[in-house]
Enzyme design. Sequence first.
Site, PDB file in Angstrom:
ATOM      1  N   LYS A 118     -40.500  -5.226  21.796  1.00 57.81           N
ATOM      2  CA  LYS A 118     -41.716  -5.999  22.062  1.00 57.81           C
ATOM      3  C   LYS A 118     -41.622  -6.840  23.328  1.00 57.81           C
ATOM      4  O   LYS A 118     -42.624  -7.013  24.029  1.00 57.81           O
ATOM      5  CB  LYS A 118     -42.104  -6.855  20.861  1.00 57.81           C
ATOM      6  CG  LYS A 118     -41.054  -7.783  20.303  1.00 57.81           C
ATOM      7  CD  LYS A 118     -41.551  -8.442  19.015  1.00 57.81           C
ATOM      8  CE  LYS A 118     -40.475  -9.334  18.409  1.00 57.81           C
ATOM      9  NZ  LYS A 118     -39.353  -8.542  17.855  1.00 57.81           N
ATOM     10  N   ASN A 141     -43.533 -15.353  22.109  1.00 55.58           N
ATOM     11  CA  ASN A 141     -42.181 -15.357  21.563  1.00 55.58           C
ATOM     12  C   ASN A 141     -41.119 -15.178  22.639  1.00 55.58           C
ATOM     13  O   ASN A 141     -39.940 -15.182  22.346  1.00 55.58           O
ATOM     14  CB  ASN A 141     -42.042 -14.248  20.509  1.00 55.58           C
ATOM     15  CG  ASN A 141     -40.783 -14.364  19.687  1.00 55.58           C
ATOM     16  OD1 ASN A 141     -40.479 -15.435  19.158  1.00 55.58           O
ATOM     17  ND2 ASN A 141     -40.030 -13.279  19.584  1.00 55.58           N
ATOM     18  N   HIS A 187     -34.755  -9.151   9.535  1.00 55.47           N
ATOM     19  CA  HIS A 187     -35.004 -10.494   8.989  1.00 55.47           C
ATOM     20  C   HIS A 187     -35.168 -10.470   7.465  1.00 55.47           C
ATOM     21  O   HIS A 187     -35.927 -11.269   6.900  1.00 55.47           O
ATOM     22  CB  HIS A 187     -36.244 -11.124   9.636  1.00 55.47           C
ATOM     23  CG  HIS A 187     -36.175 -11.216  11.123  1.00 55.47           C
ATOM     24  ND1 HIS A 187     -35.137 -11.832  11.783  1.00 55.47           N
ATOM     25  CD2 HIS A 187     -37.015 -10.738  12.089  1.00 55.47           C
ATOM     26  CE1 HIS A 187     -35.335 -11.756  13.088  1.00 55.47           C
ATOM     27  NE2 HIS A 187     -36.458 -11.095  13.294  1.00 55.47           N
TER      28      HIS A 187
END
Length: 447
Positions: A118, A141, A187
């Site tokens: 990303k 981010n 995660h």
Amino acid sequence: MSATAPRTLIAGLGVTGLSVARYLRCRREPFAVWDAAPRPSAVAELQKASPTVTVFAGEPDLRAFAMADTVIVSPGIPLQHPALQAAYQAGAQIYSDIELFAHEANAPVIGITGSNGKSTVTRLVAHLLAAGGMDACCGGNLGEPALSLLRDPAPDAYVLELSSFQLEATETLQCQAACLLNVSPEHLDRHVSFEAYRDIKHRLYRGAAMAVFNRNDLQTRPGVAARSAISFGLDAPVRPDDYGLREHAGELWLCHGHRRLLPCAELALVGRHNYANALAALALAAALGVAPEQAAPALRTFSGLPHRLQRVASFGGVDWYNDSKATNLDSLQAALAAFDRPCVLLAGGRSKQDDLRRAAASVARRARALVLFGEAAEAMADAWGAGAQVCIEPDMAAAVARAAALVRAGDSVLLSPGCASFDQYDNFEARGDDFVAHVRALEHGHA
């Protein structure tokens, strides 16, 4: 933490928390800040600009969180945190900085998420928009937090990288184009399950004018959340609006439908996974009006980001690559697939509870020798050691020295850890910088 906190509370005073504080300060809205261990420099900056603001440190007072009307949560703090749960149970609204941004954004937004790639795609989309003459602000981010991008006059577009940590506290963001690149186990120490993690990623599609998805990854299909959809993939596109690869005259080309755009060999980026990244970026740029034929030539001049399959040295007939951003097995396998010659693989760190055996075939195909380090080293040796020479080293300095002793002219040395960095480093950037420093020292000694 005192129960006299203002009704708006910022949870976390890192880069994101500071951006929220600056935003609220400019709007003259009262707030307080809590952080378990705030950096003194962040506290000093905040209190210099806003002398009356209260910054709480240490263990949170759950009563104060329960009194808040709104909590703006930083990405590093899980929603399951007891203080946030106390606020939620008392009826507080819990937002991310992206939710605040969604209410203020004064230009079309391109949102990009995924387990891998990303950051590269975010920067690449901004690069392609610039090539099309557009003024695009890029962040989220990575780089600048989203709220720090807001400005007057507005840019032509905002291009945001968005993590699952940000999306889980975001409700109203509506993108002009939203892209989910891929979904793999990630995660899972924070999200309840893989399915929960995937569903959080899918939040980005809600209300999007255009969804851009990876047709080679069924987990990215948008369903009915977006108004229209375009796909990309490493196969030939079937629909005229989709993006993919076609072979022509012995060369592989990036294509839009049946139209050839650019030979893959002319991309500055390395590896088939970056072909997919380039196709996604072309689709997203087209959603804002930059035609793929106009954008494609700019792919020749985008060489990628640091720590992402970055060639950092070449000496003695050996290329050295820093792929420290490879913090999971899918990104490690993508890096290995980018090479058509043997490599010495440096891997290890803190495992993300993934099944290491998933990468065994990729490692066996490309890695002639393994140099392993960190908490996962022994487990990696057990999972991958059958077909390659294996060495376990205590730290990066020893790992680089061992790789130099094992490598042969014509090989590559690849740091692609497949793990988080937090057993030995603050982040993947520090890990990659350490690798590069030791490689540079070797290069200097070789000169």
